[in-house]
Design an enzyme around this catalytic site. Sequence first.
Site, PDB file in Angstrom:
ATOM      1  N   LYS A 102     -17.063  47.987  42.722  1.00  0.00           N
ATOM      2  CA  LYS A 102     -16.499  48.236  41.396  1.00  0.00           C
ATOM      3  C   LYS A 102     -17.217  47.357  40.380  1.00  0.00           C
ATOM      4  CE  LYS A 102     -12.070  48.394  38.945  1.00  0.00           C
ATOM      5  NZ  LYS A 102     -10.618  48.091  39.015  1.00  0.00           N
ATOM      6  N   HIS A 104     -16.485  47.190  37.023  1.00  0.00           N
ATOM      7  CA  HIS A 104     -15.720  46.902  35.820  1.00  0.00           C
ATOM      8  C   HIS A 104     -14.382  46.281  36.226  1.00  0.00           C
ATOM      9  CE1 HIS A 104     -14.416  50.873  37.222  1.00  0.00           C
ATOM     10  NE2 HIS A 104     -13.239  50.584  36.682  1.00  0.00           N
TER      11      HIS A 104
END
Length: 217
Positions: A102, A104
């Site tokens: 991921k 963000h």
Amino acid sequence: MTYKESFIKFMTECDVLRFGEFTLKSGRVAPYFINCGNYKTGAQLAKLGEYYAECINEHGLKPQTLFGPAYKGIPLSVAASVALYNKFGMDCNYCFDRKEVKDHGEGGMFVGKTLEDGEKVVIIEDVMTSGKALREVLPKLQGAAKIDIEGMIITVDRAERGLETSKTAVQEVHDEFGINVYSIVTINDIIEALENGVVAGAEFVDKMKEYRKQYGA
């Protein structure tokens, strides 16, 4: 009824363990088939977690964190951690990986407990066919921290040799990584349950034994 016998009965009731004639991905024709994808209700998942907890307790494992490889291992690790607390008072963390990092928000590869050096981890999976899933996830785990993998729990050990080796996937994983793989039940437990009438299907005992003799390791 032992917890192993109870689990075999549970698998048949959930249509996860079936007897008959099944052509496997390997091309072998087996008299039984295991489809863990047939667990689909909250009640089934809660009960399945209890069997994982029983296996962990039986082998004296004391994990700080249960790790479930994405995707199937995610609900299994959660269910097992809840059951460990409810049945044995063991309050374990749980953690699982993402298929993609991921980039963000909080970011990262893992969800749940942040792994730390020296942390005792038990990996929770459904079945082990070749050990491929473990080989894929180990670099991620070892890259996150210098953890201590206490073992890996699977539902059934088919005790079946590979296509190109005389060892089972469980034996190969131990030899290659030094990781002990514990199963809730083995093919021998299933045969014994059939013989003792714990589940219906005594007519398949001879075929089960013949298959074990031909492909067992």
